[in-house]
Design an enzyme around this catalytic site. Structure first.
Site, PDB file in Angstrom:
ATOM      1  CG  ASP A 101      -2.008  -1.233   1.281  1.00  0.00           C
ATOM      2  OD1 ASP A 101      -2.227  -1.685   0.235  1.00  0.00           O
ATOM      3  OD2 ASP A 101      -2.253  -1.681   2.307  1.00  0.00           O
ATOM      4  CE  LYS A 137       2.401  -2.457  -4.318  1.00  0.00           C
ATOM      5  NZ  LYS A 137       2.081  -2.131  -3.021  1.00  0.00           N
ATOM      6  N   GLY A 167      -4.535  -4.235  -3.752  1.00  0.00           N
ATOM      7  CA  GLY A 167      -5.458  -3.260  -4.256  1.00  0.00           C
ATOM      8  C   GLY A 167      -4.586  -2.048  -4.568  1.00  0.00           C
ATOM      9  CG  HIS A 168      -1.933  -2.122  -6.946  1.00  0.00           C
ATOM     10  ND1 HIS A 168      -1.013  -2.772  -7.943  1.00  0.00           N
ATOM     11  CD2 HIS A 168      -1.665  -2.619  -5.863  1.00  0.00           C
ATOM     12  CE1 HIS A 168      -0.304  -3.468  -7.160  1.00  0.00           C
ATOM     13  NE2 HIS A 168      -0.442  -3.699  -5.940  1.00  0.00           N
ATOM     14  CD  GLN A 223       0.475  -8.793  -2.709  1.00  0.00           C
ATOM     15  OE1 GLN A 223       1.415  -9.440  -3.410  1.00  0.00           O
ATOM     16  NE2 GLN A 223      -0.611  -8.522  -3.039  1.00  0.00           N
TER      17      GLN A 223
END
Ligand code: GDP
Ligand code: IMO
Ligand code: MG
Length: 425
Positions: A13, A16, A40-41, A223
């Site tokens: 988080d 990225k 979750g990007h 990650q």
């Protein structure tokens, strides 16, 4: 742009998605190389926010090709949902998104196993996984019993799914969890296979053809370094290699073809799930960072644990990834803090240590040794040039880079594309 690997340097988080989106402007091919829909990007472009879990964050740029590489564990149902979400907001994946035949699949039964395994662990042994079936899917891959995306193209695919569900039901019984309906699952996956068929190809020749043609490849990590199965705080980690080495095994691009590594790093630290986190702040500072930084999981909505920047983590990430350039994010979140601390080393069993200990147990005993700097107490989100940065903010950024090694490449001072200063890259 040279072929670039982009990695998370902390516990995920770091921003990225945003940085990939910014760098995509100069790339031709964007490749996700590990993880799955545990990621979750967030990308905010033209005022619209989208959270990508499996599709590379480069998809928002027209004309760019996106690849889900062999190292990813791909959940067909999540991917279909994501393709639909993108279609509804005007982005068509067909013809631009390619999934490796070699990528393993995360099936509903992996999720059931993930959740049952977490529930069966006693307090203190829970990982706090995202519950997305990531661990069981990678376990199936390594134990040579997994299904790969290419299997969806085979006539015997329904039988393969049936076999797997029956095998899983035997494991679920041991974990005292309810069995799954094999026939219902077979129907679900036959339909999913029909929809995803056009996207599934051997991505190795595709990536190599692009490379040979002089196209620019951007490899997107999910990650972060401290969640790496080898280099992270094992066992409180994910089940893949988010570090830069993972980019080669997860895409089929040779290490000789990687030109540089960009490490995304937050100006402070966060972590979701269980596991040691030396600079975690349980008081006012932690709450301020969480509130101003909107530190809630992009997918799960879980609150993220927050604390000061940890230079031991940053130095370690620099070392194992070979970070050439840092993309430092979320500096703006710290605008209101009168005083800022940086963890420069740890105290472990009465001794000062500069390097990351190898065991989570040791890290849990580490106490941060802090250096204190004055806050800048000015808004930074509007600035368009590094020269406009308040002097105290500039001093903080310079100190972080000095402690971490490598060079500053990008400074991010807000969630949107525009709030980005390109410094060295
Ligand atoms: P990722 O998983 O590394 O892609 O990061 P996430 O998307 O899970 O979390 C990063 C969050 O921070 C998202 O909500 C982004 O919109 C937001 N973000 C990214 N960069 C910045 C920044 O420089 N400042 C602020 N305030 N928010 C940012
Ligand atoms: P992005 O790509 C933050 C964490 C989970 C848990 C551990 C294992 O958005 O940065 P898993 O479901 O992978 O078996 O969970 O890893 N985790 C993440 N934390 N960001 C992520 O992804 C994460 N993906 C997994 O919270 O602690
Ligand atoms: Mg995220």
């Amino acid at each position: 742009m040279p072929n670039t690997v982009l990695i998370g340097s902390q516990w995920g988080d770091e921003g990225k998605g945003k940085i990939i989106d910014v760098l995509t402007a100069q790339a031709d091919l964007i490749v996700r190389y590990q993880g799955g829909s545990n990621a979750g990007h967030t990308v905010i472009a033209e005022g619209e926010k989208r959270v990508l879990r499996l599709v590379p964050s480069g998809i928002l740029h027209e004309g760019k090709t996106c690849v889900i590489g062999n190292g990813v564990v791909m959940n067909p149902l999540d991917l279909i949902e994501e393709i639909e979400m993108l279609r509804k907001t005007g982005i068509e994946c067909r013809g631009r998104l390619f999934i490796s035949t070699r990528a393993h699949m995360v099936m509903l039964y992996h999720r059931a196993l993930d959740r049952a395994d977490e529930a069966a662990r006693p307090e203190g042994k829970k990982i706090g996984t995202t519950g997305r079936g990531i661990g069981p899917a990678y376990a199936a891959k390594v134990s040579r019993s997994g299904l790969r995306c290419g299997d969806m193209l085979l006539p015997e695919f329904p039988d393969l799914v049936r076999e797997q569900v029956e095998e899983t039901n035997r494991k679920l019984a041991i974990l005292n969890a309810a069995p799954l309906d094999a026939e219902e699952m077979v129907r679900t996956y036959i339909e999913a296979a029909e929809r995803l068929r056009p996207y599934i190809v051997d991505t190795i020749p595709l990536i190599h053809a692009a490379d040979r043609a002089g196209k620019s490849i951007l490899l997107e990590g999910a990650q972060g370094t401290m969640l790496d199965i080898d280099f992270g705080t094992y066992p409180f980690v994910t089940s893949s290699n988010p570090t830069s080495g993972g980019a080669c095994v997860g895409s089929g691009l040779s290490p000789r073809r990687i030109d540089r590594v960009v490490g995304v790093i937050k100006a402070y630290t966060t972590r979701v799930g269980e596991g040691p986190f030396p600079t975690e702040d349980f008081g006012e500072i932690g709450r301020t960072l969480a509130e101003r930084g909107h530190e809630f999981g992009a997918v799960t909505g879980r609150p993220r644990r927050c604390g000061w920047f940890d230079a031991v983590v940053a130095r370690y990430a620099q070392m194992v990834n070979g970070v050439d350039f840092w993309a430092l994010t979320k500096l703006d979140v710290m605008d209101t803090l009168p005083e800022i601390k940086i963890c420069v080393a740890y105290e472990l069993d009465g001794k000062r240590i500069e390097d990351m200990p190898a065991s989570a147990g040791q890290l849990a005993r580490c106490k941060p040794i802090y250096e204190t700097m004055p806050g800048w107490l000015e808004e930074t989100s509007h600035i368009t040039d590094l020269a406009q940065l308040p002097l105290k903010a500039k001093a903080y950024v310079e100190r972080l880079i000095q402690l971490s090694g490598g060079r500053l490449g990008i400074l991010s001072i807000g969630p949107a594309r525009e709030s980005t200063l390109r410094v060295g890259i």
